[in-house]
Scaffold this motif. Structure first.
Motif, PDB file in Angstrom:
ATOM      1  N   SER A 163     116.554  -2.826  14.547  1.00 32.15           N
ATOM      2  CA  SER A 163     115.588  -1.861  14.019  1.00 32.15           C
ATOM      3  C   SER A 163     114.755  -1.317  15.168  1.00 32.15           C
ATOM      4  N   LYS A 164     114.105  -0.209  14.918  1.00 31.05           N
ATOM      5  CA  LYS A 164     113.211   0.365  15.909  1.00 31.05           C
ATOM      6  C   LYS A 164     111.967  -0.501  16.050  1.00 31.05           C
ATOM      7  N   SER A 200     109.101  -1.670  13.247  1.00 32.00           N
ATOM      8  CA  SER A 200     109.619  -1.742  11.886  1.00 32.00           C
ATOM      9  C   SER A 200     109.131  -3.017  11.213  1.00 32.00           C
ATOM     10  N   GLY A 233     117.023  -4.679   8.904  1.00 32.27           N
ATOM     11  CA  GLY A 233     117.296  -3.574   9.806  1.00 32.27           C
ATOM     12  C   GLY A 233     118.623  -2.916   9.481  1.00 32.27           C
ATOM     13  N   THR A 234     119.223  -2.285  10.484  1.00 36.34           N
ATOM     14  CA  THR A 234     120.479  -1.564  10.338  1.00 36.34           C
ATOM     15  C   THR A 234     121.626  -2.439  10.826  1.00 36.34           C
TER      16      THR A 234
END
Length: 666
Positions: free
Chosen positions: A78-79, A82, A87-88
């Protein structure tokens, strides 16, 4: 690596002809490496394991899955900034393929993905190099990865890093992760709607109409099969078809895993799936997110791990494959660090060093000031920090061992670098840290002599509850609701892994909360293993207050008593302490909100270790009966709460009679 002796007995089944060596085929969309034992196919240039052929079995992986969903490295990122730990998911599909080494003895392949500023916000800012190795005569293959970020790249977070294999669901039905934790498993289809009923969270499913009736009424949840890092050396699956075949993930070292030897990770679970976890926030939460601020460079090697495949003759006992896998695991452990990796980022044996010494404990109220051998102490090297910081450290390497019965320890195969030496001793509270950092150089052999740990101590023990071992396992774990059973854990030492045990608290204490009387009650029967919330109705919960009742014959009102609260885990909790008056608005002590470990929901018995030292003025105690009130105030969900490791009340330190009466031992 070599084959175990009894496995070599069946070598003719593998057609063990060493003259062929390792072969490599490079195709347009695939890369195939094979030896006398097996053939492994990877996508080109993505670096996904799409197929593993073994004898007459065309593919050990699940061919019903898309090729990218069979054998893969992935991470969750994640950035920076966050919230939380979601996350991604990045399956790490690479963009370039290179042959690092190719000969009859070995093939090493590299699949890389480089980052540049055009990918900002779209892809984790890392250069990633996934490696795969096959050796002559080896019934398996190795994989490792090198992650690197440059200082000028943007800040970001990582939650999880792993390698996953999805096996052929028509063949692999028996799972083994330990001698006492193995069983036939449900099918992944049993978790689907119509066959499975979702429970309190997505991972937990009640099997209401499974394909195999024997699983009806069981709960399936991957977290029921988690293990502490030091115990995850080999796990996997067995196909009981003739001939029996085993698929195993072997981890010979835990130096690259985060947060020390006690950190819990997922292993194998219904799929059939087998995992190699290198970093995760499970059982620790946000405290273990890998956070990279801009300006911080980083590089780390994860692995290698060994994917081992074995087989027997028709009619042989398939469980012999588990015994063989354990033997192979020992061969891999004894071969660490491997000498066949081509990467300069993985140091060989002669590029590493070692540290040895002896740890003693000085506890004046236990041994009259004499030294005690730190029998069984965990001793390790990790990044420099404060005492206990190793359990939240996740960027560097860690190296751990156990002290022998006399307290002697030796930590070998340590990468060069600067470390702190840490320890904790079962039976004693707190954490030890050596006063000086230790610099490891190539081939160094450092003996630091005798070290002395003085655990936190104020005065003699008045009473204690539990065992200081960083676990709540010694407390009362109830039987599960008969409607939520995992048969593996019936009459098992890990009975706490059953689903829904948090709900049993309100059933056992329907009218009020737990009351424990010192010197009358037994913590193995009368102290519930987790301090949870209480359900008020279908949607709301309330905090709970536990009581510890005890008697004091003499109270020194002018002195300070010490209450030691060692917690085995905490999840979005606030623990408050009051003495003799539960209605006092201002608590004597509060932890504030602590923990995001989710241990209760994930069937754990510990997460991160917390130690609180509460000063209690003698004026708050009575001569005679006293009560300590422990209130867990936060109550949005059933999974909030703490697990206690150990509680102790200490009297004020006695005065030294040889000196002035005003002088007391500190």
């Amino acid at each position: 690596m070599g084959l175990p002796l009894f496995f070599m007995f069946f070598c003719f089944l593998f057609v063990c002809v060493s003259s062929l060596g390792v072969q490599l085929q490079i195709q347009d969309k695939y890369v195939v490496m094979e030896n006398e034992m097996l053939q492994v196919t990877l996508s080109n240039p993505d670096g996904i394991v799409t197929g593993i052929r073994f004898h007459d079995i065309e593919n050990l992986l699940e061919v019903g899955n898309d090729e990218f969903n069979r054998g893969y490295w992935d991470l969750v990122w994640s950035k920076a900034g966050s919230p939380g730990t979601k996350g991604t998911l990045d399956r790490i599909e690479t963009t370039n393929f290179t042959v690092i080494e190719e000969n009859e003895e070995k093939v090493e392949l590299s699949f890389t993905r480089l980052w540049n500023s055009s990918l900002e916000g779209k892809q984790v800012p890392l250069n990633i190099d996934k490696r795969f190795i096959m050796l002559r005569g080896s019934s398996g293959f190795y994989t490792y990865a090198i992650f690197e970020r440059l200082a000028e790249w943007p800040a970001f977070n990582i939650d999880n890093i792993r390698m996953a294999f999805k096996l052929n669901k028509d063949k692999f039905h028996y799972m083994a992760i330990a001698d006492d934790r193995q069983r036939f498993m449900p099918l992944p289809d049993d978790r689907l709607r119509g066959r499975g009923q979702a429970l309190a969270y997505p991972e937990a499913v009640l099997l209401v109409n499974p394909i195999e009736p024997e699983f009806k009424g069981e709960v399936d949840d991957k977290y029921q099969y988690s293990c502490k890092s030091e115990d995850i050396r080999v796990h996997g699956w067995i196909s009981t078809d003739d001939p029996p075949v085993g698929f195993w993930q072997i981890t010979p070292s835990i130096e690259f895993r985060s947060a020390g030897p006690l950190k819990q990770y997922l292993t194998s679970h219904v799929g059939p799936t087998t995992l190699a976890l290198f970093h995760s926030v499970h059982y620790s939460g946000a405290d273990l997110i890998l956070r990279f601020p801009q300006g911080e460079p980083w590089k780390k090697v994860f692995g290698p791990i060994f994917i081992y495949i074995n087989s027997l003759l028709d009619g042989d006992d398939p469980l012999l494959l588990w015994e063989d896998a354990k033997q192979q695991m020992m061969i891999e452990v004894e071969s660490w660090p491997y000498d066949f990796l081509a990467s300069e980022d993985f140091p060989s044996l002669d590029q590493r060093g070692s540290v040895s010494g002896r740890l003693l404990v000085q506890e004046r109220y236990v041994s009259n000031g004499q030294y005690i051998s730190a029998n069984g102490a965990y001793v390790g090297l990790a990044a420099p920090g404060d005492a206990g910081s190793w359990q939240r450290e996740c960027k560097g390497y860690q190296f751990w061992t156990r002290a022998d019965e006399d307290g002697y320890f030796s930590i070998s195969n340590v990468r060069t670098g600067n470390y702190s030496l840490y320890a904790w001793v079962p039976g004693f509270i707190g954490d030890y840290r050596y006063d000086f950092n230790i610099t490891i150089t190539e081939r160094c052999d450092i003996n630091i002599g005798d070290l002395v740990y003085e655990p936190p101590r104020h005065g003699p023990t008045l009473w204690e509850i539990g065992i200081p071992d960083r676990s709540a396992a010694e407390f009362y774990v109830p039987n599960p609701d008969p409607g939520y059973i995992n048969k593996l854990y019936v009459n098992h030492s890990d009975r706490y892994r059953q689903y829904g045990l948090w709900e049993r608290y309100a059933e056992l204490y329907p009218e009020g909360d737990l009351i424990y009387t010192v010197n009358l009650d037994n913590y193995t029967k009368d102290w519930f293993f987790t301090h949870v919330t209480r359900k008020k109705d279908n949607k709301t919960y309330e905090g709970t207050t536990w009581q510890i009742k005890f008697e004091l014959k003499n109270v020194n009102e002018s002195a300070i008593y010490k209450l030691r609260l060692a917690l085995a885990t905490a999840h979005v909790s606030e623990l408050q302490v009051r003495i003799n008056d539960p209605s006092t608005k201002l608590a004597l002590f509060s932890t504030g909100q602590i923990g995001k470990e989710n241990t209760i929901a994930r069937h754990g018995i510990y997460g991160l270790y917390w130690l609180f030292n509460v000063e209690v003025p003698g004026t708050l105690f009575f001569e005679g009966n006293n009560t300590i009130y422990l209130t867990q105030t936060l109550s949005i969900s059933p999974f909030q709460g703490v697990m206690y490791d150990y509680i102790r009340l200490e009297a004020p330190p006695p005065c030294d009679s040889t000196k002035n009466s005003l002088f007391c031992i500190s």
